[in-house]
Design an enzyme around this catalytic site. Structure first.
Site, PDB file in Angstrom:
ATOM      1  N   ARG A 122      49.532  71.155  18.129  1.00 19.93           N
ATOM      2  CA  ARG A 122      51.090  71.168  18.928  1.00 19.93           C
ATOM      3  C   ARG A 122      51.426  70.302  17.177  1.00 19.93           C
ATOM      4  NH1 ARG A 122      54.016  68.836  23.227  1.00 19.93           N
ATOM      5  NH2 ARG A 122      55.281  66.789  22.108  1.00 19.93           N
ATOM      6  N   HIS A 181      58.656  75.529  21.842  1.00 22.01           N
ATOM      7  CA  HIS A 181      58.033  74.881  22.830  1.00 22.01           C
ATOM      8  C   HIS A 181      57.813  75.780  23.953  1.00 22.01           C
ATOM      9  CE1 HIS A 181      55.900  71.613  24.899  1.00 22.01           C
ATOM     10  NE2 HIS A 181      57.247  71.158  25.153  1.00 22.01           N
ATOM     11  N   GLN A 205      56.592  74.410  28.003  1.00 20.24           N
ATOM     12  CA  GLN A 205      57.756  73.651  28.590  1.00 20.24           C
ATOM     13  C   GLN A 205      58.361  74.673  29.367  1.00 20.24           C
ATOM     14  OE1 GLN A 205      58.397  70.298  29.441  1.00 20.24           O
ATOM     15  NE2 GLN A 205      59.674  71.099  30.123  1.00 20.24           N
ATOM     16  N   ASP A 258      67.772  68.159  26.779  1.00 19.51           N
ATOM     17  CA  ASP A 258      66.933  67.718  25.556  1.00 19.51           C
ATOM     18  C   ASP A 258      68.305  66.658  25.305  1.00 19.51           C
ATOM     19  OD1 ASP A 258      64.462  66.946  25.400  1.00 19.51           O
ATOM     20  OD2 ASP A 258      64.702  68.919  23.348  1.00 19.51           O
ATOM     21  N   CYS A 286      63.485  68.112  29.634  1.00 18.36           N
ATOM     22  CA  CYS A 286      62.020  68.591  29.521  1.00 18.36           C
ATOM     23  C   CYS A 286      61.530  67.032  29.774  1.00 18.36           C
ATOM     24  CB  CYS A 286      61.677  69.527  28.768  1.00 18.36           C
ATOM     25  SG  CYS A 286      62.829  68.965  27.141  1.00 18.36           S
ATOM     26  N   ARG A 331      54.468  71.057  33.999  1.00 19.65           N
ATOM     27  CA  ARG A 331      54.030  71.654  33.461  1.00 19.65           C
ATOM     28  C   ARG A 331      52.024  71.937  33.700  1.00 19.65           C
ATOM     29  NH1 ARG A 331      55.852  70.170  28.451  1.00 19.65           N
ATOM     30  NH2 ARG A 331      53.791  70.636  27.323  1.00 19.65           N
TER      31      ARG A 331
END
Length: 306
Positions: free
Chosen positions: A102, A129, A132, A223, A263, A291
């Protein structure tokens, strides 16, 4: 048949539609307890950015598979003292079985993948991402039984989540619409790639009109307005993004069966109202749980666990 063994997952350009469907099918079996694979492998987590869902879901997934997790915190390793990425990649390749990273720049992830033979997973960059969005697609498939032909509308900042949604939805035969303020649209290269992937099969729309984008959509997605690293501009973004809030008024333009996704983390009262995120159409908590299942499917696939 496992077609993903030994591969990297740096973004949606690494996968085909059949690859994604394979992952979703495996995730569904794992979630329902219809498959219980086991592996004695070691997952490394190299996170340069803060994380709750990604860190915990990857860790729990690996522990439930019978493997182990090593948290390679840059603050307590030589990575944080400037060791070259190429050196770190080659050393970790000798110790680990798989590595999730990440970080900020996509290029750093690509360098790890170039110098390490083990599978490298994009656990978030400023560009994409993808983990996700695997969970998002799983959630949508659970709600509607299919992905093909559905319309997803993303409202807010044209960020990494928007990028991966555009590519993932286009691959899976979904219409995808992105509504952002004029200066915050997705990267033009992503837009071109999504259009090329969709071809004439599905719609890819980028607009400044959230109401037009939401019209008759089955999925409304948002988001935060300021992603990690953009905190300094958070306050000045609020008046720019206020017309792009996911609220009941916007939801009224969507399909009557529409679901709402976010998310997380959510700033209630900014990009989404408390009424909507806690409402009957919200699938945010299912999405967060998924997830775990989607990433467990990804781990067993890349590791070649049967």
């Amino acid at each position: 048949m496992n077609t993903l063994k030994g591969r990297d997952f740096l973004g949606f350009t690494d996968l085909s539609a059949s690859d994604i469907q394979e992952l979703l099918d495996k995730a569904t079996k794992l979630k329902k307890g219809q498959w219980n694979p086991r592996c004695n492998k070691v997952l490394g987590l190299l996170f340069y950015k803060a994380s709750t869902r990604t860190r915990v879901s990857f860790s729990v997934a690996m522990y439930q598979l019978g493997g182990q997790v090593i948290d390679l915190n840059p603050n307590v390793t030589q990575v944080g003292r400037g060791e070259p990425v190429v050196d770190t990649a080659r050393v970790l390749d000798r110790y680990l079985d798989i590595l999730a990273i990440r970080t900020f720049e996509q290029k750093q992830l690509e360098t790890f993948a170039e110098y390490a033979k083990i599978p490298i997973i994009n656990a978030l960059t400023d560009w994409e991402h993808p983990c996700q969005i695997l969970a998002d697609l799983l959630t949508i498939q659970e709600c509607f039984g299919t992905l093909a032909g559905l319309t997803l509308t993303y409202v807010g900042d044209g960020n990494n989540v928007a990028h991966s949604l555009m590519l993932g939805c286009a691959l899976m035969g979904m219409n995808v619409r992105v509504a952002t303020p004029p200066a915050y649209q997705p990267d033009s290269a992503i837009c071109e790639l999504a259009l090329k992937t969709a071809a004439s099969r599905t719609e890819v729309m980028v607009t400044n009109d959230p109401i037009a984008a939401a019209k008759e959509s089955q999925v409304i997605y948002t988001d935060v307005w300021a992603s990690m690293g953009q905190e300094a501009s958070a306050e000045e973004r609020i008046p720019i993004f206020e017309p792009y809030q996911v609220n009941q008024q916007l939801l009224d333009h969507a399909d009557p069966s529409a679901i709402v996704l976010h998310c997380l983390p959510a700033h209630r009262g900014e990009e989404i109202t408390n009424q909507v995120i806690e409402g009957s159409r919200s699938r945010v908590w299912d999405q967060a749980e998924n997830r775990l299942h989607a990433q467990k499917a990804l781990l067993v696939s890349l590791l070649g666990v049967e």
